[in-house]
Structures are given as C-alpha cells and as structure tokens.
Motif scaffolding. Structure first.
Motif, mmCIF file in Angstrom:
data_model
loop_
_atom_site.group_PDB
_atom_site.id
_atom_site.type_symbol
_atom_site.label_atom_id
_atom_site.label_comp_id
_atom_site.label_asym_id
_atom_site.label_seq_id
_atom_site.Cartn_x
_atom_site.Cartn_y
_atom_site.Cartn_z
ATOM 1 N N LEU A 243 0.916 -1.393 0.597
ATOM 2 C CA LEU A 243 -0.202 -0.352 -0.261
ATOM 3 C C LEU A 243 0.863 0.709 0.393
ATOM 4 C CD1 LEU A 243 -2.580 -0.558 2.285
ATOM 5 C CD2 LEU A 243 -2.409 -0.584 0.405
ATOM 6 N N ARG A 244 1.171 2.042 -0.429
ATOM 7 C CA ARG A 244 1.120 3.437 -1.203
ATOM 8 C C ARG A 244 0.714 4.280 -0.995
ATOM 9 N NH1 ARG A 244 3.379 5.725 -5.597
ATOM 10 N NH2 ARG A 244 2.383 3.656 -6.964
ATOM 11 N N GLU A 245 0.688 5.590 -0.208
ATOM 12 C CA GLU A 245 0.551 7.145 -0.255
ATOM 13 C C GLU A 245 0.500 7.305 -1.436
ATOM 14 O OE1 GLU A 245 -1.835 8.836 3.317
ATOM 15 O OE2 GLU A 245 0.892 8.791 3.774
ATOM 16 N N ASP A 246 -0.353 8.138 -1.992
ATOM 17 C CA ASP A 246 -0.208 9.213 -3.177
ATOM 18 C C ASP A 246 0.839 10.364 -2.556
ATOM 19 O OD1 ASP A 246 -0.722 8.903 -6.246
ATOM 20 O OD2 ASP A 246 -1.299 11.283 -5.711
ATOM 21 N N THR A 247 1.633 10.401 -3.305
ATOM 22 C CA THR A 247 2.881 12.191 -2.889
ATOM 23 C C THR A 247 2.305 13.387 -2.910
ATOM 24 O OG1 THR A 247 3.246 11.645 -5.480
ATOM 25 C CG2 THR A 247 5.086 10.578 -3.473
ATOM 26 N N GLU A 248 0.687 13.147 -4.102
ATOM 27 C CA GLU A 248 -0.266 14.253 -3.562
ATOM 28 C C GLU A 248 -0.919 14.653 -3.725
ATOM 29 O OE1 GLU A 248 1.575 15.646 -7.570
ATOM 30 O OE2 GLU A 248 3.662 15.401 -7.267
ATOM 31 N N ARG A 249 -2.065 13.733 -4.052
ATOM 32 C CA ARG A 249 -3.690 13.205 -3.962
ATOM 33 C C ARG A 249 -3.975 12.995 -2.525
ATOM 34 N NH1 ARG A 249 -5.318 11.478 -9.614
ATOM 35 N NH2 ARG A 249 -7.050 10.255 -8.472
ATOM 36 N N ASP A 250 -4.232 13.463 -1.643
ATOM 37 C CA ASP A 250 -4.666 12.964 -0.250
ATOM 38 C C ASP A 250 -5.911 11.839 -0.723
ATOM 39 O OD1 ASP A 250 -3.640 14.997 1.016
ATOM 40 O OD2 ASP A 250 -5.096 15.915 1.454
ATOM 41 N N ASN A 251 -5.701 11.194 0.726
ATOM 42 C CA ASN A 251 -7.211 9.614 0.237
ATOM 43 C C ASN A 251 -6.829 9.517 -1.308
ATOM 44 O OD1 ASN A 251 -8.502 10.563 3.182
ATOM 45 N ND2 ASN A 251 -9.395 11.866 1.939
ATOM 46 N N LEU A 252 -5.188 8.703 -1.441
ATOM 47 C CA LEU A 252 -5.077 7.205 -2.896
ATOM 48 C C LEU A 252 -4.010 6.687 -1.871
ATOM 49 C CD1 LEU A 252 -6.044 7.152 -5.613
ATOM 50 C CD2 LEU A 252 -4.216 9.266 -6.125
ATOM 51 N N VAL A 253 -4.610 5.507 -2.592
ATOM 52 C CA VAL A 253 -3.571 4.892 -2.316
ATOM 53 C C VAL A 253 -3.919 3.707 -3.088
ATOM 54 C CG1 VAL A 253 -3.181 2.421 -0.372
ATOM 55 C CG2 VAL A 253 -4.151 4.941 0.626
ATOM 56 N N TRP A 254 -2.536 3.318 -3.362
ATOM 57 C CA TRP A 254 -1.487 2.219 -4.851
ATOM 58 C C TRP A 254 -1.892 1.464 -4.061
ATOM 59 C CZ3 TRP A 254 -3.011 4.452 -9.343
ATOM 60 C CH2 TRP A 254 -2.978 5.738 -9.500
ATOM 61 N N VAL A 255 -2.730 0.648 -4.511
ATOM 62 C CA VAL A 255 -1.879 -1.354 -4.129
ATOM 63 C C VAL A 255 -1.777 -2.048 -5.030
ATOM 64 C CG1 VAL A 255 -3.696 -2.765 -3.168
ATOM 65 C CG2 VAL A 255 -4.358 -0.715 -2.795
ATOM 66 N N SER A 256 -0.239 -2.712 -4.408
ATOM 67 C CA SER A 256 0.006 -4.003 -5.581
ATOM 68 C C SER A 256 0.276 -5.063 -5.271
ATOM 69 C CB SER A 256 1.546 -3.723 -6.082
ATOM 70 O OG SER A 256 1.690 -2.225 -6.933
ATOM 71 N N LEU A 257 -0.472 -6.290 -6.292
ATOM 72 C CA LEU A 257 -0.693 -7.483 -5.783
ATOM 73 C C LEU A 257 0.460 -8.545 -6.066
ATOM 74 C CD1 LEU A 257 -3.620 -6.311 -5.547
ATOM 75 C CD2 LEU A 257 -4.224 -7.793 -4.201
ATOM 76 N N ASN B 118 -5.384 -11.133 -8.984
ATOM 77 C CA ASN B 118 -6.386 -10.266 -9.329
ATOM 78 C C ASN B 118 -7.904 -10.743 -9.614
ATOM 79 O OD1 ASN B 118 -6.862 -12.859 -10.774
ATOM 80 N ND2 ASN B 118 -7.102 -12.485 -13.418
ATOM 81 N N ARG B 119 -8.262 -11.222 -9.559
ATOM 82 C CA ARG B 119 -9.368 -11.502 -8.553
ATOM 83 C C ARG B 119 -9.848 -11.017 -7.456
ATOM 84 N NH1 ARG B 119 -11.136 -12.082 -12.867
ATOM 85 N NH2 ARG B 119 -10.763 -13.843 -14.025
ATOM 86 N N MET B 120 -8.694 -10.890 -6.540
ATOM 87 C CA MET B 120 -8.370 -9.914 -5.014
ATOM 88 C C MET B 120 -8.410 -8.270 -5.538
ATOM 89 S SD MET B 120 -5.938 -9.801 -2.318
ATOM 90 C CE MET B 120 -6.667 -11.504 -0.495
ATOM 91 N N ALA B 121 -7.521 -8.286 -6.647
ATOM 92 C CA ALA B 121 -7.597 -7.440 -6.440
ATOM 93 C C ALA B 121 -9.036 -6.124 -7.161
ATOM 94 C CB ALA B 121 -6.654 -6.872 -7.947
ATOM 95 N N GLU B 122 -9.427 -6.456 -7.703
ATOM 96 C CA GLU B 122 -11.255 -6.397 -8.741
ATOM 97 C C GLU B 122 -11.911 -6.441 -7.769
ATOM 98 O OE1 GLU B 122 -12.374 -9.439 -11.293
ATOM 99 O OE2 GLU B 122 -10.373 -8.820 -12.452
ATOM 100 N N ARG B 123 -12.385 -7.517 -6.637
ATOM 101 C CA ARG B 123 -13.057 -7.055 -5.547
ATOM 102 C C ARG B 123 -12.681 -6.721 -4.889
ATOM 103 N NH1 ARG B 123 -14.012 -12.992 -3.683
ATOM 104 N NH2 ARG B 123 -14.166 -13.553 -5.915
ATOM 105 N N TYR B 124 -11.598 -6.125 -3.782
ATOM 106 C CA TYR B 124 -11.243 -5.134 -2.850
ATOM 107 C C TYR B 124 -10.527 -3.869 -2.841
ATOM 108 C CZ TYR B 124 -12.225 -9.554 -0.230
ATOM 109 O OH TYR B 124 -12.712 -9.664 0.902
ATOM 110 N N PHE B 125 -9.889 -3.667 -4.140
ATOM 111 C CA PHE B 125 -9.584 -2.813 -4.629
ATOM 112 C C PHE B 125 -9.412 -2.459 -6.199
ATOM 113 C CE2 PHE B 125 -6.333 -5.914 -2.012
ATOM 114 C CZ PHE B 125 -6.327 -5.261 -1.192
ATOM 115 N N ASN B 126 -10.724 -2.182 -6.477
ATOM 116 C CA ASN B 126 -10.760 -1.231 -7.159
ATOM 117 C C ASN B 126 -10.008 -1.691 -9.043
ATOM 118 O OD1 ASN B 126 -12.793 -0.341 -6.320
ATOM 119 N ND2 ASN B 126 -11.275 0.871 -5.340
ATOM 120 N N GLY B 127 -9.363 -2.833 -8.955
ATOM 121 C CA GLY B 127 -8.945 -2.564 -9.759
ATOM 122 C C GLY B 127 -8.542 -4.266 -10.375
#
Ligand code: 5GP
Ligand code: MN
Length: 341
Positions: A278-292, A301-310
């Motif tokens: 989980l990585r906080e965006d350096t500029e936008r508040d309340n934006l967290v980038w997720v990598s799996l 990928n199914r987990m990313a779809e179900r839980y992380f809008n990806g």
C-alpha cells in the motif's frame, strides 16, 4: 517452432490498416512499465523501418530505470503536453493501444483516446479486453505485450528488418513482465524468441543491469526500511503486506519507480503465497495505490477486482483505494482474512 498468433486474414488486416495510415500514434497505460514502454518503443522502431513516422505517447512519467531505452527521448507525455496530444489523437489515422485492456488504464488520456476517430489496433495480454477497436490482438497467455509484438513482426515476415534498436526494448519488456524470466515464462516459445532477439546484437546482461542494478542509494535504503520496519507477515494466511506512508516516501527521497518490485520481496519468505503493498499518493490526499503479487494458482487479480478497484494478471495485479492509509490497511487485512477465490 511455430510462433504465429494470427490467422492469415488477420495478418493481412493488420498490414492493410498500417499501410493505409499516415499519422500513427502508439500509446500505453499510465505508470508505464518495462513492457508498456518496451512494446511501444519496439513497435515504433519497427514501423520506422517500414517508412512510417509514428509518435509514442504515454499518459504520464515512466520510471528512471527505463530512461536508458533507445527512443525514450522522443516519447511525449500526456500530462505535460495535453493539448498537443489531444490534437494528435484527433487527427490520427491509426492509434495502436499497447499493453492495456480498457481506455481507463490510460487515466486522463482516456477521453481523447475514445474520442479519436482513428482506426485502432489493440495488442495486449491482459484478461477481459473492453475497448472499441478495429482490430484486437488479445492473448492473455502471452508473457508480455512485447512477446506479441515480436510474434506479429515474425509472422508478417519482417524479422529480417528488425534492428537492434527494436530488439532491445522488446527484450526488456519480456524480461520485466516475467521478473527476469522467473514467472509467466515456461512456454518454450519465449526462449526461441529470445534466441532470435540475441541475433540482433542485444546485450541481455547489460539490459538486466540497466533495469535491476540501477537503484539509487535511497531506493536501497527504502527497501531496508520496508523489510525491517513495515512488513507485516500473517503466516496462517500465507500472506504479508506493508504500507508506505507519504512521510516514509519523503524521508527516503522517493522518486517515481522507487517502490517498483518491493512487493515481490516478501514472496521470498518460505510458504508465502500473497504479498500486498500500500502506497500513499505523494500528492493527492486519500489516494492509496495497491500492488498485489501471488504464486501458483492464487488469483490476486480477482482479489484486486473485489477489494481494490483494480485487476491485472493471475499473479500480478494492482488497484487503488480512495481512503486514508489506516482505512486501507483495514481493507487489506479484511481481504487477506476473508477472500475466497
Ligand atoms: P503494479 O503492481 O506493477 O502496479 O501492477 C501489476 C499488474 O497489475 C500490471 O500488469 C498492471 O497492468 C496491473 N494493474 C495495476 N493496476 C491495475 C488496475 O487498476 N486495473 C487493472 N485492470 N490492472 C491493473
Ligand atoms: Mn504487460
């Protein structure tokens, strides 16, 4: 070895569209990785040897460790030159969409891409392509889009005219999308392709070093920080995760690309099947980038779809959360504990 991917009709269709097009734009997904940029540069170089003058456009910056690739100096960033790219897309005869499956993956460029009246050709290896194009070359079983670009050129019969400048980015994308040929790369064809690219005089060891042994001191220290202070291991779930806050990033002089690959490391722990960052965006508040990242048949990928809008691939996927980093951590723990494929 037969590495053809298209029917004769499709080969003809591809060549016909390219032949008929003067103004060609090549684009890829946001946060371009080695495969996105490599396939774009490789295709551009190929088209140049065919007498075309394509323009490579990327939605935003690509990491420093890809800067060395031949041709990057001519790449145009949408976030910097929006008006110019909007105009180019509006006037293009052909837009090639490489390494993404939906317009949304090009972020702010998506509207201009969709609105472009140009013919479009998709070449991609992500699941479930959802994009309106004239020709779709979608092969989720391919290691990389670079592999598909190679196969396409090979099948057309133009391998002879492939230059080193074309071979280098294509090799690079195949290498980065397979973690240096450690996953997604057990099909024999990929090694046939590598053997052919080597005949073009590429130095594969140098390409490896350019990408993987090119870290800044701060990126190395960031890695130490993640592994020592931030890693949370959940042995019963065979999973682990870590968080990078904006403060962390600042402290370690983060530049784009520095977090790349960190998410793979916890999978080196015996028994691990899933790793999430989980990585906080350096500029936008309340934006967290997720990598799996996962191993074997665990569908991250199914987990990313179900839980992380990806979404993404079986073993490598990503997404984003619009919430605080604390809420994001809760979401990750919930996903790890409750997800049933
Ligand atoms: P990364 O963790 O390197 O950002 O992404 C890993 C893989 O997941 C890449 O192949 C990327 O294309 C895919 N991916 C990352 N974010 C998204 C997303 O939001 N949606 C989809 N469909 N795929 C993603
Ligand atoms: Mn790819």
């Amino acid at each position: 070895m037969n590495i053809n991917i298209l029917t004769d009709f499709e080969v003809e269709q591809f060549c016909r569209i390219v032949d008929a097009s003067d103004k060609i734009v090549i684009c890829c997904h946001q946060n371009p990785d080695g495969d996105a940029l490599g396939s774009s540069l490789g295709m551009a170089e190929y088209l140049r040897t065919m007498g075309k003058e394509p323009l490579v456009v990327v939605p935003d910056a690509f990491p420093d460790f890809l800067q060395w690739m031949p041709g990057t100096e001519r790449v145009v960033r949408y976030d910097k030159y929006k008006e110019r790219v909007d105009a180019v897309l509006a006037e293009a005869d052909l837009v090639m969409c490489l390494d993404f499956n939906t317009p949304g993956r090009t972020d702010k460029m998506a509207d201009a891409l969709v609105a472009s009246p140009a013919s479009k050709i998709l070449i991609d290896h992500h699941l479930d392509p959802d994009i309106d194009v004239e020709m779709k070359i979608s092969q989720p079983e391919a290691s990389s889009t670079c592999e598909l670009v190679f196969r396409l050129i090979w099948q057309i019969g133009d391998f002879e005219s492939v230059t080193r400048k074309c071979a280098v980015p294509l090799y690079c994308g195949m290498m980065t999308d397979t973690g240096g040929f450690t996953y997604n790369s057990t099909r024999p064809e990929i090694f046939f392709i590598i053997s052919q690219l080597l005949t073009k005089g590429i130095n594969k060891d140098k390409i490896y070093r350019n990408v993987y042994n090119n870290y800044s001191e701060w990126r190395m220290r960031l890695m130490g920080h993640v592994l020592y202070n931030r890693l949370v291991v959940m042995p019963e779930q065979h999973a682990s995760y870590f968080i990078l806050t904006r403060r962390d990033l600042k402290k370690f002089h983060y530049v784009k690309g520095d977090a790349e690959g960190l998410v793979n490391m916890p999978l080196q722990i015996k028994g691990m099947r899933l790793s999430i960052s989980l990585r906080e965006d350096t500029e936008r508040d309340n934006l967290v980038w997720v990598s799996l990242r996962s191993v074997d048949d665990f569908p991250c990928n199914r987990m990313a779809e179900r839980y992380f809008n990806g979404g993404g691939h079986l073993n490598a996927s990503g997404g984003r959360l619009t919430c605080t980093i604390e809420e994001a951590e809760k979401r990750v723990r919930e996903a790890i504990c409750n997800f049933r494929p």
